[in-house]
Design a protein around this motif. Structure first.
Motif, mmCIF file in Angstrom:
data_model
loop_
_atom_site.group_PDB
_atom_site.id
_atom_site.type_symbol
_atom_site.label_atom_id
_atom_site.label_comp_id
_atom_site.label_asym_id
_atom_site.label_seq_id
_atom_site.Cartn_x
_atom_site.Cartn_y
_atom_site.Cartn_z
ATOM 1 N N ALA A 190 41.609 29.766 0.419
ATOM 2 C CA ALA A 190 40.511 29.926 -0.546
ATOM 3 C C ALA A 190 40.791 31.100 -1.480
ATOM 4 O O ALA A 190 40.575 30.993 -2.694
ATOM 5 C CB ALA A 190 39.189 30.124 0.189
ATOM 6 N N ILE A 191 41.270 32.196 -0.937
ATOM 7 C CA ILE A 191 41.610 33.366 -1.759
ATOM 8 C C ILE A 191 42.684 32.983 -2.762
ATOM 9 O O ILE A 191 42.616 33.340 -3.939
ATOM 10 C CB ILE A 191 42.069 34.542 -0.864
ATOM 11 N N TYR A 192 43.680 32.249 -2.305
ATOM 12 C CA TYR A 192 44.760 31.840 -3.203
ATOM 13 C C TYR A 192 44.236 30.928 -4.306
ATOM 14 O O TYR A 192 44.601 31.063 -5.472
ATOM 15 C CB TYR A 192 45.884 31.157 -2.416
ATOM 16 N N ARG A 193 43.325 29.985 -3.943
ATOM 17 C CA ARG A 193 42.761 29.080 -4.952
ATOM 18 C C ARG A 193 41.931 29.831 -5.989
ATOM 19 O O ARG A 193 41.794 29.382 -7.120
ATOM 20 C CB ARG A 193 41.911 28.000 -4.285
ATOM 21 N N LEU A 194 41.363 30.967 -5.616
ATOM 22 C CA LEU A 194 40.572 31.761 -6.558
ATOM 23 C C LEU A 194 41.448 32.558 -7.513
ATOM 24 O O LEU A 194 40.932 33.289 -8.356
ATOM 25 C CB LEU A 194 39.633 32.699 -5.796
ATOM 26 N N GLY A 195 42.756 32.447 -7.381
ATOM 27 C CA GLY A 195 43.654 33.059 -8.346
ATOM 28 C C GLY A 195 44.433 34.253 -7.846
ATOM 29 O O GLY A 195 45.248 34.799 -8.574
ATOM 30 N N SER A 196 44.205 34.679 -6.636
ATOM 31 C CA SER A 196 44.954 35.808 -6.098
ATOM 32 C C SER A 196 46.248 35.310 -5.483
ATOM 33 O O SER A 196 46.269 34.302 -4.796
ATOM 34 C CB SER A 196 44.125 36.537 -5.034
ATOM 35 N N ASN A 197 47.329 36.006 -5.733
ATOM 36 C CA ASN A 197 48.595 35.610 -5.115
ATOM 37 C C ASN A 197 49.149 36.729 -4.239
ATOM 38 O O ASN A 197 50.320 36.759 -3.939
ATOM 39 C CB ASN A 197 49.614 35.176 -6.167
ATOM 40 N N TRP A 198 48.294 37.633 -3.802
ATOM 41 C CA TRP A 198 48.734 38.771 -2.990
ATOM 42 C C TRP A 198 49.089 38.375 -1.563
ATOM 43 O O TRP A 198 49.790 39.095 -0.884
ATOM 44 C CB TRP A 198 47.648 39.845 -2.927
ATOM 45 N N GLY A 199 48.620 37.247 -1.089
ATOM 46 C CA GLY A 199 48.704 36.928 0.331
ATOM 47 C C GLY A 199 50.022 36.390 0.831
ATOM 48 O O GLY A 199 50.262 36.410 2.022
ATOM 49 N N LEU A 200 50.859 35.867 -0.034
ATOM 50 C CA LEU A 200 52.106 35.256 0.440
ATOM 51 C C LEU A 200 53.215 36.286 0.497
ATOM 52 O O LEU A 200 53.274 37.156 -0.349
ATOM 53 C CB LEU A 200 52.508 34.100 -0.476
ATOM 54 N N PRO A 201 54.084 36.226 1.450
ATOM 55 C CA PRO A 201 54.146 35.278 2.551
ATOM 56 C C PRO A 201 53.141 35.632 3.642
ATOM 57 O O PRO A 201 52.651 36.758 3.713
ATOM 58 C CB PRO A 201 55.569 35.421 3.066
ATOM 59 N N ILE A 202 52.850 34.637 4.501
ATOM 60 C CA ILE A 202 51.997 34.867 5.662
ATOM 61 C C ILE A 202 52.745 34.400 6.907
ATOM 62 O O ILE A 202 53.661 33.578 6.815
ATOM 63 C CB ILE A 202 50.627 34.150 5.564
ATOM 64 N N VAL A 203 52.353 34.945 8.046
ATOM 65 C CA VAL A 203 52.927 34.500 9.310
ATOM 66 C C VAL A 203 51.772 34.141 10.242
ATOM 67 O O VAL A 203 50.807 34.893 10.362
ATOM 68 C CB VAL A 203 53.872 35.538 9.940
ATOM 69 N N VAL A 204 51.856 32.960 10.839
ATOM 70 C CA VAL A 204 50.825 32.481 11.749
ATOM 71 C C VAL A 204 50.990 33.204 13.089
ATOM 72 O O VAL A 204 52.089 33.247 13.640
ATOM 73 C CB VAL A 204 50.916 30.957 11.945
ATOM 74 N N ILE A 205 49.886 33.790 13.592
ATOM 75 C CA ILE A 205 49.962 34.499 14.869
ATOM 76 C C ILE A 205 49.157 33.811 15.967
ATOM 77 O O ILE A 205 49.320 34.142 17.139
ATOM 78 C CB ILE A 205 49.524 35.969 14.725
ATOM 79 N N ALA A 206 48.289 32.882 15.617
ATOM 80 C CA ALA A 206 47.537 32.118 16.619
ATOM 81 C C ALA A 206 47.153 30.778 16.018
ATOM 82 O O ALA A 206 46.716 30.713 14.867
ATOM 83 C CB ALA A 206 46.288 32.869 17.062
ATOM 84 N N SER A 207 47.317 29.726 16.790
ATOM 85 C CA SER A 207 46.939 28.397 16.308
ATOM 86 C C SER A 207 45.423 28.252 16.331
ATOM 87 O O SER A 207 44.722 29.009 17.022
ATOM 88 C CB SER A 207 47.574 27.315 17.188
ATOM 89 N N GLY A 208 44.930 27.283 15.611
ATOM 90 C CA GLY A 208 43.500 27.010 15.611
ATOM 91 C C GLY A 208 42.988 26.679 16.999
ATOM 92 O O GLY A 208 41.894 27.084 17.391
ATOM 93 N N LYS A 209 43.780 25.956 17.778
ATOM 94 C CA LYS A 209 43.388 25.621 19.146
ATOM 95 C C LYS A 209 43.211 26.894 19.977
ATOM 96 O O LYS A 209 42.246 27.028 20.732
ATOM 97 C CB LYS A 209 44.449 24.714 19.771
ATOM 98 N N GLN A 210 44.124 27.844 19.826
ATOM 99 C CA GLN A 210 44.018 29.103 20.563
ATOM 100 C C GLN A 210 42.800 29.901 20.103
ATOM 101 O O GLN A 210 42.105 30.507 20.920
ATOM 102 C CB GLN A 210 45.286 29.931 20.393
ATOM 103 N N VAL A 211 42.531 29.896 18.812
ATOM 104 C CA VAL A 211 41.375 30.620 18.274
ATOM 105 C C VAL A 211 40.079 30.030 18.815
ATOM 106 O O VAL A 211 39.183 30.758 19.264
ATOM 107 C CB VAL A 211 41.395 30.599 16.729
ATOM 108 N N ARG A 212 39.978 28.708 18.810
ATOM 109 C CA ARG A 212 38.763 28.064 19.328
ATOM 110 C C ARG A 212 38.575 28.337 20.820
ATOM 111 O O ARG A 212 37.473 28.607 21.283
ATOM 112 C CB ARG A 212 38.801 26.567 19.024
ATOM 113 N N ALA A 213 39.663 28.307 21.571
ATOM 114 C CA ALA A 213 39.574 28.603 23.007
ATOM 115 C C ALA A 213 39.128 30.046 23.233
ATOM 116 O O ALA A 213 38.309 30.319 24.118
ATOM 117 C CB ALA A 213 40.924 28.352 23.679
ATOM 118 N N ALA A 214 39.627 30.967 22.423
ATOM 119 C CA ALA A 214 39.226 32.369 22.555
ATOM 120 C C ALA A 214 37.743 32.534 22.231
ATOM 121 O O ALA A 214 37.027 33.276 22.917
ATOM 122 C CB ALA A 214 40.076 33.245 21.637
ATOM 123 N N ARG A 215 37.274 31.838 21.199
ATOM 124 C CA ARG A 215 35.838 31.902 20.851
ATOM 125 C C ARG A 215 34.987 31.383 21.998
ATOM 126 O O ARG A 215 33.950 31.972 22.312
ATOM 127 C CB ARG A 215 35.569 31.108 19.584
#
Length: 113
Positions: A80-105
């Motif tokens: 969403a941040i990138y779609r709003l015109g910001s390009n500061w975020g790349l590159p990114i590295v994934v540290i937890a999958s969505g499945k892991q995040v949901r399980a933690a919640r």
């Protein structure tokens, strides 16, 4: 229960046939650990807007560390941040999958009532 304790339990449950070859037994145990969500996700570095968009479609709840600032955000938020015109975020590295995040919640909800 700690992840170590969960892993011991999963491994004890998955290794029921002592006559298996060590290689076959290791495959079974690794599959069981993965199914239980006890393995870290593969290293995944996103360097292009197209890769970020594809990851958002595939796993929007994944958590990533973004850019030089090291901001930790969901993939959904970074896209969403990138779609709003910001390009500061790349590159990114994934540290937890969505499945892991949901399980933690879910665990946090159980622990905190």
């Amino acid at each position: 229960m700690s992840n170590f304790e969960k892993a011991v339990e999963v491994l004890r449950e998955s290794y029921r046939e002592p006559s298996l070859s060590p290689v076959h037994a290791c495959n079974i145990m690794a599959d069981a650990l993965e199914a239980a969500g006890l393995l870290a996700p593969d290293v995944q570095v996103i360097t292009t807007p197209e890769e970020l968009e594809a990851l958002e479609l595939d796993d929007p709840d994944a958590i990533a560390v973004a850019g030089e600032a090291g901001a930790v955000r969901s993939v959904r938020a970074l896209a969403a941040i990138y779609r709003l015109g910001s390009n500061w975020g790349l590159p990114i590295v994934v540290i937890a999958s969505g499945k892991q995040v949901r399980a933690a919640r879910e665990e946090m909800e159980l622990d905190n009532g």
